[in-house]
Scaffold this motif. Structure first.
Motif, PDB file in Angstrom:
ATOM      1  N   GLN B 576      -3.467   1.832  13.145  1.00 18.74           N
ATOM      2  CA  GLN B 576      -4.794   1.088  13.616  1.00 18.74           C
ATOM      3  C   GLN B 576      -5.441   0.697  12.053  1.00 18.74           C
ATOM      4  O   GLN B 576      -6.227   0.019  12.082  1.00 18.74           O
ATOM      5  N   TYR B 577      -5.366   1.411  10.921  1.00 19.26           N
ATOM      6  CA  TYR B 577      -5.631   1.143   9.810  1.00 19.26           C
ATOM      7  C   TYR B 577      -4.656   0.918   8.768  1.00 19.26           C
ATOM      8  O   TYR B 577      -5.168   0.380   7.661  1.00 19.26           O
ATOM      9  N   GLU B 578      -3.577   1.187   9.090  1.00 18.55           N
ATOM     10  CA  GLU B 578      -2.739   1.100   7.735  1.00 18.55           C
ATOM     11  C   GLU B 578      -2.380  -0.207   7.293  1.00 18.55           C
ATOM     12  O   GLU B 578      -2.529  -0.363   6.021  1.00 18.55           O
ATOM     13  N   SER B 579      -2.654  -1.284   8.118  1.00 28.65           N
ATOM     14  CA  SER B 579      -2.477  -2.418   7.605  1.00 28.65           C
ATOM     15  C   SER B 579      -3.765  -3.368   7.074  1.00 28.65           C
ATOM     16  O   SER B 579      -3.617  -4.500   6.747  1.00 28.65           O
ATOM     17  N   LEU B 580      -4.847  -2.621   7.286  1.00 30.15           N
ATOM     18  CA  LEU B 580      -6.265  -3.375   7.006  1.00 30.15           C
ATOM     19  C   LEU B 580      -6.225  -3.611   5.255  1.00 30.15           C
ATOM     20  O   LEU B 580      -5.921  -2.942   4.659  1.00 30.15           O
ATOM     21  N   PRO B 581      -6.257  -4.840   4.979  1.00 28.78           N
ATOM     22  CA  PRO B 581      -6.326  -5.218   3.700  1.00 28.78           C
ATOM     23  C   PRO B 581      -7.343  -4.809   2.669  1.00 28.78           C
ATOM     24  O   PRO B 581      -8.442  -4.703   3.212  1.00 28.78           O
ATOM     25  N   LEU B 582      -7.042  -4.635   1.684  1.00 24.69           N
ATOM     26  CA  LEU B 582      -8.093  -4.227   0.712  1.00 24.69           C
ATOM     27  C   LEU B 582      -8.173  -5.418  -0.428  1.00 24.69           C
ATOM     28  O   LEU B 582      -6.794  -5.913  -0.719  1.00 24.69           O
ATOM     29  N   PRO B 583      -9.094  -5.841  -1.003  1.00 17.83           N
ATOM     30  CA  PRO B 583      -9.077  -6.695  -2.006  1.00 17.83           C
ATOM     31  C   PRO B 583      -8.510  -6.564  -3.462  1.00 17.83           C
ATOM     32  O   PRO B 583      -8.112  -5.652  -3.770  1.00 17.83           O
ATOM     33  N   LYS B 606      -5.201  -0.726  -7.195  1.00 13.48           N
ATOM     34  CA  LYS B 606      -5.501  -1.819  -6.387  1.00 13.48           C
ATOM     35  C   LYS B 606      -4.633  -1.878  -5.133  1.00 13.48           C
ATOM     36  O   LYS B 606      -3.859  -3.036  -5.136  1.00 13.48           O
ATOM     37  N   PRO B 607      -4.783  -0.840  -4.468  1.00 19.00           N
ATOM     38  CA  PRO B 607      -3.635  -0.998  -3.283  1.00 19.00           C
ATOM     39  C   PRO B 607      -4.155  -2.193  -2.439  1.00 19.00           C
ATOM     40  O   PRO B 607      -5.005  -2.384  -2.145  1.00 19.00           O
ATOM     41  N   GLU B 608      -3.105  -2.330  -1.765  1.00 15.75           N
ATOM     42  CA  GLU B 608      -3.030  -3.758  -1.134  1.00 15.75           C
ATOM     43  C   GLU B 608      -3.755  -3.579   0.490  1.00 15.75           C
ATOM     44  O   GLU B 608      -4.081  -4.427   1.004  1.00 15.75           O
ATOM     45  N   THR B 609      -3.414  -2.237   0.812  1.00 11.28           N
ATOM     46  CA  THR B 609      -4.055  -2.061   2.230  1.00 11.28           C
ATOM     47  C   THR B 609      -4.543  -0.639   2.292  1.00 11.28           C
ATOM     48  O   THR B 609      -4.447   0.219   1.357  1.00 11.28           O
TER      49      THR B 609
END
Lengths: 441, 642
Positions: B576-583, B606-609
């Motif tokens: 559900q949230y694993e692949s939500l992108p971070l800037p 700076k994690p990607e997700t």
């Protein structure tokens, strides 16, 4: 973190008297309603109900409110049980919800769900950050404190036995050529049995609460001769001083324990915090500092006629950044009226008892502001549920016929326990293996 | 990727293009897989190596696979890679480790003929479309701002490209130690990469030093095999590749086992004053699981003997590799300690053992595609990312090659998740946790170990590989055929019923262990721990041969059924949230609810997700909640982060 799980929490601040609310949110709500209330109730109607335990006996009688999704605070099915407010009763209602499949909510989780389900607007959402942060900090303090002393020792002992077993099993799986075949020689069953005994022993004592502290820690400070002793006597004299054995601390650190509306307040005296060369005293001072660091609030006593002077400033600066309540004593001598001031400080007279009620209500207020929902009780519930989960996996491990399945259940058991003890990574486990076995070619 | 005839210069025999899509620097296990993968995807690829003769060289022990590593090899294979099939063509002793335990932890291991292995790799490189080979050491990267645009070789030849994959192994500022003597080298017999190393340090990538080692080699004619325990390979002979078979294997030979003894240990202890490890000459950190013999003897002083495997280096050579005595002690000590062992009393050493220190780059500064966060279009794979092992290197190589090819084609990056592949576990570990010692794969690193098996690597990755373009027609056809056969047979087992009326209680007890009391499908029966597919054939002769791949696969799935379902449920809940992108460029100090420490961790990584962030050490569930809230609000809205 799973949003398909149902969550439960005590929604009202502890110790506020009157009504106490347990709130549950998630898809299990309709089913739980039938079990706890013995019936389904209509949405958005206040129903007077008995709250039932597993045997059908009433835990409490109160108002039940059901909000059907999406028309609820979180946007999920929500049940609110408004009981009589005492910590013990609320705790039992909460425990009942958990028994029925809910888990204890993380700090701020109701609000987070509300936000993620578009139930609160942007402006409201802006407070989420602060809220989560504040409740996380208090939850962390609670968890830390409840891990002191004997309880923590027993948990640590149990975890190290589990790590030892996992190390043997994982070494057998990952290093088959290393002449270690633990499972073949096997006392895996015996080791597992003794770990389960340990889990159950800890679980029993955690459930009775005998190993876990509860209550609020208050640092009591002020210059000499401002009337600390008489205030303490006044507080305890009226409320029956409770003498408790508190694991992990010593009597000389806790000066006194008092109870206000059912919440135990442990008063920590800073008198012992003087410079000293005596080694025994130094240990005492270090211990006192430790307890102060982990406290919940500071009660600072000053003389009404002087106000806060330079010396007070110095003492305050030396104390940790906790919520503070400034109390001005000797109101009777100054002729000023006792009560709560605009800035939140309290003026009172320890001698006459005037203003003591104001102080107590401020202490409760301050406490509840900074301890939203997450109490020692909840912290203990978390530990209990972690231990129960671990035990369930260990039980499955006992039934495993293959090594990798055995290992899998042990891993999940440890994952559950890591909710008490903090993370234990696969790399930590490998570290154990490499430091105990001579491995590698 | 589409090309129409010779004009597009896709055949390596044609002159190379002016600009490549992908340049791979280094021809080891990472570099060759990277180059092959990129070329399979139709990208014009240049492989630069300092020496074409050593393409696919096994610098240390002559073996492929093992626990965790075999899993990686099968995954590389499922993506169309070369390592498994090359092992099939060069393997001279095959075993399945943990064969007495469950399928999830079984792993294939092959002793390889070094020369045959190199040939198998080189043949594939030379016949691969879109791939050019060139022998030149690389001295410099061509940068355009924060983006790589090509490389410059030792002779000053410039090659331009969209992307560069760097796989420098232990060559960057490599330093070989034998006793207190040391010299600069990439490995014994090869020059180090000094210019490139100093250039990379100039770019200010976070660099560290690691150490690894290798044992001396022994001439087989001087070993007394008559007193040694023989370790033959398994029968029937295992096969590595989905496309391989046992007929591909060359002649099979055994390994041999000897042991160190107390005298060996005395000799070692007496030489410690001249050990570069124990005198502080070596600063790099070595692997805990692959310690030198001097390390083992010192750290586990109460262990009186260590097992040593004597592994043949090949069929056409009589050199042996004594696995278990990696050492950097002086040569005279090496000689004495070898001579103290049974069967090796008169051994002649053909090459001294040594330790090597080399530069690696902190993998926390990589994206999951293995692209560096600092320099766009520059990818790192293999030992320079702090790993050890051929398999770990090759797995990163194929991933970096795929991603460089994707980037050059303007396609989105790809990286498997922790629940999909050991490759995913490794990359996630590397970029979120970094390394403190050379990283090696173990099955205990995978939380979804029961899902990530050797036997289902094809099912986990081949479809993705096909979509990416690395899986060719033949493999794809065979894979589809297998998948359909499994589906058909599973359906048949699920819809074939037996009941107590059809079978006598005595038969039922004999075949199934206990009599059935109601109707069951064959599939349900197969889920019982003690019921094998073979037994079902007695109830239902319409089944297939019990030793077929299909029957085996169905049986494994049935046996792990409950656990697989549980792990899949866990994965689903995380998704559900694993692949939500971070800037990539957000300053986390703007999120006021986070502690200063958490802000620092997030700013550094700076994690990607959200999922990546949740696995960083020091990130609490409450911090993840906050990120979720901000992710939903949108990070760019200034007002919200005031």
């Amino acid at each position: 973190m799973r949003s398909d799980e149902s969550i439960a929490a005590i929604a009202t601040a502890p110790g506020r008297g009157g009504v106490g609310v347990v709130r549950v949110s998630g898809s299990l709500v309709p089913a739980m309603m039938e079990k706890i209330l013995g019936k389904r109730i209509a949405p958005r109607n206040a129903s007077l109900c008995d709250f039932l335990d597993a045997t059908g006996g009433a835990i409490d009688r109160g108002i039940a409110l059901y909000f059907k999704n999406p028309h609820s605070y979180t946007g999920e099915d929500v049940l609110e049980l408004q009981g009589h407010g005492g910590q013990v009763v609320l705790g039992m209602i909460l425990a009942r919800c958990i028994e029925l499949g809910a888990r204890i909510a993380e700090p701020g989780e109701f609000t987070r769900r509300a936000f993620l389900n578009d139930r609160i607007d942007l402006a409201q959402a802006e407070s989420v950050a602060d809220l989560i942060d504040a409740s996380t900090a208090s939850a962390a303090r609670c968890a830390m404190r409840s891990l002191q002393g004997e309880f923590s020792e027993k948990v640590r002992d149990l975890v190290s036995a589990l790590i030892n077993l996992r190390m043997l099993v994982e070494a057998t799986l990952d290093f088959p050529e290393e002449e270690i075949d633990f499972l073949a020689e096997g006392d895996a069953v015996g080791k597992l049995g003794s770990i389960r005994d340990k889990v159950n022993a800890v679980l029993r004592s955690a459930q009775t609460g005998s190993l876990i502290r509860s209550g609020i820690h208050v640092v009591f400070a002020g210059q000499p001769n401002v009337g600390k002793s008489s205030l303490l006597n006044r507080l305890s004299g009226e409320e029956h001083a409770i003498v408790t054995d508190i694991p992990g601390t010593t009597r000389d650190v806790i000066r006194q324990s008092i109870e206000i509306e059912g919440i135990p307040f442990h008063i920590i005296d800073t008198a012992g915090l003087r410079e000293s060369e005596d080694p025994v005293e130094k240990i005492g001072i270090a211990r006192t500092r430790e307890v102060i660091e982990r406290s919940d609030m500071i009660l600072y006593l000053a003389d009404c006629s002087r106000g806060l002077d330079e010396e007070d400033g110095k003492i305050l600066a030396s104390l940790p950044g906790l919520p503070r309540l400034i109390v001005y004593n000797k109101a009777d001598l100054s002729g000023k009226p006792a009560g709560i001031e605009m800035d939140g400080s309290v003026r009172l007279s320890a001698k006459s008892g005037e203003g003591i009620d104001s102080l107590k209500s401020r202490m409760l207020e301050l406490f509840s502001l900074h301890e939203p929902a997450e109490t020692q009780f909840v912290a203990r519930q978390r530990h209990v549920s972690a231990l129960r989960d671990a035990d369930a996996f260990l039980e499955k491990a006992g039934k495993a016929t293959q090594a990798e399945v055995f290992a899998e259940e042990l891993r999940l058991a440890q994952d559950s326990l890591s909710r008490i003890t903090g993370e234990f990574t696969p790399d930590d486990l490998l570290g154990e293996i490499f430091s105990n076995f001579c491995i590698g070619k | 990727m589409e090309y129409h005839g010779l004009l597009d210069s896709t055949i390596p025999r044609a002159m190379h293009p002016v600009k490549f899509d992908v340049i791979v620097v280094g021809g080891g296990h990472a570099g060759t897989e990277a180059a092959l993968a990129s070329a399979r995807m139709g990208r014009k690829t240049l492989l630069l190596t300092h020496n074409i003769e050593t393409l696919g060289q096994m610098s240390c022990n002559p073996a492929i696979g093992g626990i965790g590593k075999g899993h990686l090899v099968k995954e590389i294979d499922a993506l169309g890679g070369a390592m498994a099939i090359a092992a099939d063509e060069s393997g001279i002793q095959f075993r399945v480790l943990n064969s007495s335990k469950g399928y999830a932890v079984r792993a294939t291991r092959a002793q390889a003929d070094r020369m045959l292995y190199r040939q198998a790799i080189r043949r594939r490189l030379e016949s691969q479309e879109n791939l050019w080979l060139f022998q030149q050491a690389v001295d410099d990267l061509i940068l355009e701002g924060e983006k790589v645009a090509g490389v410059v070789t030792q002779l000053g030849i410039k090659f331009s490209s969209e992307t560069v994959v760097l796989t420098a192994g232990t060559f960057l500022s490599g330093m070989v130690h034998v006793g207190l003597k040391h010299y600069q080298a990439g490995r014994a017999g090869d020059p180090p990469s000094l210019s490139l190393a100093s250039r990379l340090r100039e770019i200010d990538l976070p660099v560290g030093r690691l150490k690894t080692g290798t044992p001396p080699r022994i001439h087989g004619a001087s070993i007394d095999f008559s007193v040694l325990a023989m370790q033959p390979g398994d029968e029937p002979v295992p096969v590595f590749s989905f496309m391989g078979n046992a007929q591909m294997h060359p002649r099979q030979v055994p390994c041999w086992i000897t042991h160190t003894n107390e005298r060996t240990h005395e000799i070692i202890r007496a030489g410690l004053d001249r050990s570069p490890m124990f005198t502080g000459v070596i600063e790099g950190v070595g692997p805990r699981y692959c310690p030198s013999i001097e390390d083992k003897v010192t750290r586990f002083a109460d262990k009186k003997s260590h097992q040593i495997f004597l592994e043949p280096e090949g069929l056409d050579t009589n050199e042996f590799y004594p696995n278990g005595i990696s050492t950097s002690l002086p040569y005279d000590v090496q000689l004495a300690l070898i001579h103290s062992m049974k069967g090796l009393e008169n051994a002649h050493l053909t090459r001294p053992g040594y330790a090597i220190e080399y530069d690696y780059f902190d993998p926390q500064y990589l994206k999951k595609s293995l692209e560096t966060k600092k320099i766009q279009n520059l990818f790192f794979a293999g030992q320079i990312n702090g790993t050890t092992g051929y398999e770990e290197a090759a797995a990163q190589g194929i991933l970096a090659g795929i991603n460089a090819a994707l980037r050059s084609a303007g396609r989105e990056a790809w990286s498997p998740g922790r629940e999909e592949a050991y490759i995913g576990v490794m990359v996630d570990d590397l970029v979120t946790r970094g390394v403190t010692e050379p990283y090696r794969m173990f099955t205990s690193r995978a939380e979804y170990r029961l899902l990530l098996r050797e036997d289902n690597a094809d099912a986990r990755l081949t479809e993705e590989g096909r979509r990416l373009g690395v899986v060719g027609e033949e493999r794809w056809a065979r894979y589809c055929e297998k998948r359909e056969a499994i589906e058909r047979e599973t359906e048949r087992l699920k819809s074939t019923w037996v009941n107590p009326k059809m079978i006598s209680a005595a038969d039922s007890e004999r075949i199934l262990g206990k009599a059935i009391e109601r109707e069951y499908s064959l599939f349900e029966l197969l889920r019982r721990p003690d019921v094998e597919y073979r037994a079902l054939l007695e109830l239902d002769p319409a089944g297939m041969a019990a030793d077929s791949e299909i029957a085996k696969q169905i049986e494994i799935q049935a046996k792990y059924h409950g656990y697989i379902e549980r792990q899949e449920a866990e994965i689903e809940s995380r998704r559900q949230y694993e692949s939500l992108p971070l800037p990539a460029d957000f300053d986390y100090r703007k999120i006021r609810g986070l502690s200063a420490e958490t802000q620092q961790i997030l700013n550094r990584h700076k994690p990607e997700t959200i999922g990546d962030a949740s696995r960083l050490s020091g990130i609490t569930p409450a911090a993840v909640s906050l990120l979720l809230v901000h992710q939903k609000r949108g990070f760019d809205k200034e007002k919200l982060t005031a």
